[in-house]
Design an enzyme around this catalytic site. Structure first.
Site, short mmCIF file in Angstrom:
data_model
loop_
_atom_site.label_atom_id
_atom_site.label_comp_id
_atom_site.label_asym_id
_atom_site.label_seq_id
_atom_site.Cartn_x
_atom_site.Cartn_y
_atom_site.Cartn_z
N HIS A 29 -5.55 29.83 -17.43
CA HIS A 29 -4.58 29.09 -16.39
C HIS A 29 -5.41 29.11 -15.10
O HIS A 29 -5.16 28.08 -14.42
CB HIS A 29 -3.27 29.51 -16.57
CG HIS A 29 -2.40 29.13 -17.53
ND1 HIS A 29 -2.58 29.65 -18.82
CD2 HIS A 29 -1.72 28.03 -17.86
CE1 HIS A 29 -1.96 28.89 -19.70
NE2 HIS A 29 -1.02 27.99 -19.11
N GLY A 30 -6.22 30.04 -14.63
CA GLY A 30 -6.63 29.87 -13.45
C GLY A 30 -7.37 31.21 -13.02
O GLY A 30 -7.06 32.10 -13.66
#
Lengths: 275, 477
Positions: free
Chosen positions: B325-326
């Site tokens: 996700h990041g």
């Protein structure tokens, strides 16, 4: 397939019809002005067209509005502060309206944070704060070539006055060009500050630029602004004392680094400046 | 080009009409889809179109080479070439700065001054999605599950199909490629269903997600100035912001694909009605969870082996998922928390208890079900705090500010209308939880005029309550 297309078209027309009907209802009596983004700008525009006994007028950005709310009545200083998003062009139009309404001005204050002068009508807010309110027939003669060049870069300005657009918060996707972070004065700001100076000379009032409080964490950013532009654009007169008058206060007093959590606690700082 | 933009509203009908005008020519249809998809992607940033095309060509070529390889060694070579280049691009664009900065901070903690070079890189939109898309194809060929696609246009459409290009669902070659390869016939019922799903997706995004975002952003961006109860509301609003945003996008993607006679994988199945975390992860971002299950969890050994293996594999999956996700420690902690929450059901082997739909065939859930739903929701909301926070410090600050005496005060600055919209939304979702999406069968037996009125009410609500437009959250991944 044909049946699908026909039904979809009928539905789309019905939806468009509902939307148009809603828009026209809001246009009646200008009810939409209180509900849309930029409502404070509409308020300032209406206020600028009325006669007022105050001989001091205050224009400004949203932080200026926090300190000198345009919805509050004051016999000595009439605040038209709304938002930096209208740029100096919008501020000039408000000033022009005020004069045309027959008001007499001794002093016009422009309460702008140092970073607000870089507005070149190239922000994502420009459509909802300037185009809808000011890019219309009654103000075309006040929109300079410099401002018009910027507005022409924004898509769909031609439909900004359509009821469906005007009564909503819709704005086109617009990616402005990135500017240098050290740029202080945008071409639009330079152009309209000169126009304001010309108005001040013609109608014999003082034009004073002042800033609302700035976070102490932004002192460095303010120092990096290219102040040589003031002399370059012959604006020394109007910027006299501006940077020296900036009051820096602790970051904790701001909600987002720019707007004050409790503006009422800082109004007193400007009592001598404004009153 | 956002799904909820004027540009897309013009783009989609044009592509739709041209597509079905070519219904007798499959090759032309697929070429049109490819051109439209590349145009759609280029509207975001034309510079990264080349990266997308490169990734497509790489996987297409390595897929064929793997299949034709005469030895296992050569086969492995082509496989690892594709995997390393794809993950390499993802790693550089998404994670280089994170590792450089974390390494520098680590050195500083040890007393060394580090001034490591970081890259000024823009993250290509959708890179996480189309990279995983291509990887699933390559892995399936390597495992002999599928044969490589020889038609370059068909393969490119599989990778770049515009409804799923920037935010999924992450499709599988076994599911999507056959649909691209065969002739499609216009189906009225399917097309109407597609439009209905698009409408519901727009409602979720524009009315629910964008309005929830206003309050969530206000509190998260300045948490020390709001009461504990406002923090709770902000966390709940963020939970619905991300759900409305992402599931809304997925609904629009699935509905759009259906207009072209293509069915995409379902991505959300009413996750907030889950009775435990295991069920939540079977219902949230299904295409990503199943991707990790099939291509990471099972190859690692899955649930075979003892508890230690299960625990290890579960933590790996969730940490990798968080990292996907990041490039931020907050996402890793989010993943870790979810692994922690699911651990009891893994250890006690109760992770497949709730395979049915809650209160199936009934309107009301019983007290036990309501309690389980609320507990699961509470745990996911707690984890979302880390997902939303900019830094771990902000997340802990937010949690600290929540548990204060002001937790019992009235939340500040909440507009009642948005609370009622959210309540209404939850009711509609609950009533439609046994369907593919909430309003799939709503009004099916009503008179046409009433059914149309229902849809027009949704359209009116979209126009009336459109929030300040926010970027789709998952575009940043």
């Amino acid at each position: 397939m044909k049946y699908f297309l026909v039904k979809t078209l009928i539905f789309a027309l019905a939806a468009a019809g509902i939307f148009q009907f809603k828009s026209y209802r809001l246009m009646r009596h200008d009810k939409y002005r209180e509900r849309v983004l930029g409502s404070e700008v509409y308020y300032s525009i209406d206020k600028s067209k009325k006669k007022h006994k105050a001989r001091k007028i205050l224009l400004g950005d949203s932080v200026g509005k926090q300190l000198f709310d345009n919805t509050e009545e004051n016999d000595s200083v009439n605040s038209l502060a709304c938002n930096q998003a209208i740029s100096m062009a919008g501020q000039y139009i408000l000033l022009d309206n005020y004069i045309k309404a027959g008001n007499t001005i001794d002093t016009a204050y422009v309460f702008f944070l140092p970073f607000s002068f870089s507005n070149n009508l190239d922000q994502i807010f420009t459509y909802n704060y300037f185009v809808k309110q000011f890019d219309r027939d009654e103000y075309q003669h006040l929109i300079s070539e410099v401002a018009r060049q910027q507005l022409d870069k924004i898509p769909f300005t031609g439909i900004a006055q359509f009821p469906a657009v005007l009564t909503s918060n819709w704005a086109p996707d617009y990616q402005p060009e990135k500017q240098s972070s050290s740029r202080f004065l945008s071409p639009v700001s330079v152009d309209y500050l000169h126009k304001m100076l010309a108005l001040a000379k013609k109608h014999h009032f003082k034009l004073v630029l002042r800033s609302a409080p700035v976070s102490d964490k932004k002192k460095h950013e303010v120092a990096l602004l290219d102040k040589s532009e003031i002399a370059k654009y012959h604006l020394q007169e109007v910027f006299k004392g501006y940077f020296e008058s900036i009051i820096y206060i602790e970051e904790k007093h701001f909600t987002d680094g720019t707007h004050l959590i409790h503006p009422e606690n800082f109004k007193g700082l400007y009592k001598n400046t404004i009153q | 080009m956002l799904f909820n933009s004027v540009a897309f509203a013009v783009f989609l009908p044009i592509v739709f009409l041209l597509y079905w005008a070519m219904k007798r020519n499959l090759r032309a249809q697929n070429l049109l889809l490819l051109a439209a998809s590349y145009y759609f992607y280029a509207c975001w940033d034309e510079r990264f179109l080349l990266l997308l095309i490169f990734s497509t060509v790489l996987d297409y070529g390595t897929g064929i080479k793997m299949h034709e390889a005469k030895s296992i060694g050569l086969r492995k070579f082509w496989f690892w070439l594709s995997v390393s280049v794809n993950l390499g691009f993802l790693g550089v664009f998404k994670y280089f700065n994170f590792f450089a900065q974390s390494f520098a901070e680590g050195l500083q903690q040890l007393g060394y001054k580090a001034d490591l070079w970081t890259l000024e890189l823009i993250l290509p939109v959708g890179i996480s999605f189309y990279t995983f898309h291509g990887l699933s194809y390559v892995i399936d060929i390597y495992k002999d599950r599928i044969k490589p696609e020889r038609n370059f246009v068909d393969y490119s459409v599989f990778v770049s199909f515009f409804p799923l290009l920037v935010a999924g669902p992450i499709e599988r070659a076994t599911h999507l490629l056959p649909q691209i390869q065969r002739k499609r016939a216009f189906n009225y019922t399917s097309a109407v269903d597609g439009l209905r799903q698009i409408l519901w997706g727009l409602f979720k995004k524009i009315v629910i997600a964008d309005n929830c975002a206003v309050y969530a952003n206000m509190v998260f961006n300045d948490s020390s100035n709001y009461s504990g109860s406002s923090h709770v509301m902000a966390a709940v609003f963020f939970a619905f912001q991300i759900y409305g945003d992402f599931s809304g996008y997925s609904d629009i993607a699935l509905g759009t694909a259906r207009l072209f006679g293509i069915d995409l994988l379902r991505n959300f199945a009413f996750p907030y009605f889950s009775r435990d975390i295991a069920e939540f992860w079977r219902r949230w971002h299904i295409s990503l969870s199943t991707w990790f299950r099939d291509y990471l969890y099972i190859p690692l050994g899955g649930s075979k082996g003892g508890n230690w293996m299960r625990v290890r594999n579960t933590f790996i999956i969730f940490l990798v998922s968080g990292f996907w996700h990041g490039a931020n420690w907050t996402f890793i902690v989010w993943g870790f928390l979810n692994a922690l929450f699911i651990m009891p059901s893994i250890l006690f082997k109760s992770n497949r208890t709730h395979l049915d739909i809650v209160a199936q065939g009934r309107i009301f859930a019983n007290f036990k079900e309501v309690g389980a739903i609320l507990l699961t929701f509470g745990l996911t909301v707690f984890a979302w705090i880390f997902f939303r926070a900019e830094t771990l410090t902000d997340a802990f600050q937010f949690i600290g500010d929540t548990f204060s005496p002001s937790l019992w005060s009235k939340p500040e600055q909440i507009k009642n209308i948005y609370v009622w919209l959210l309540v209404g939304f939850i009711v509609i979702e609950w009533l439609g939880r046994e369907q593919q999406y909430a309003i799939a069968v709503t009004g099916r037996n009503w008179p046409k005029a009433l059914r149309w009125l229902f849809y027009l009410v949704i359209v009116t609500l979209i126009f009336e309550y459109r929030g300040v437009s926010q970027q789709f959250i998952y575009f940043q991944f």
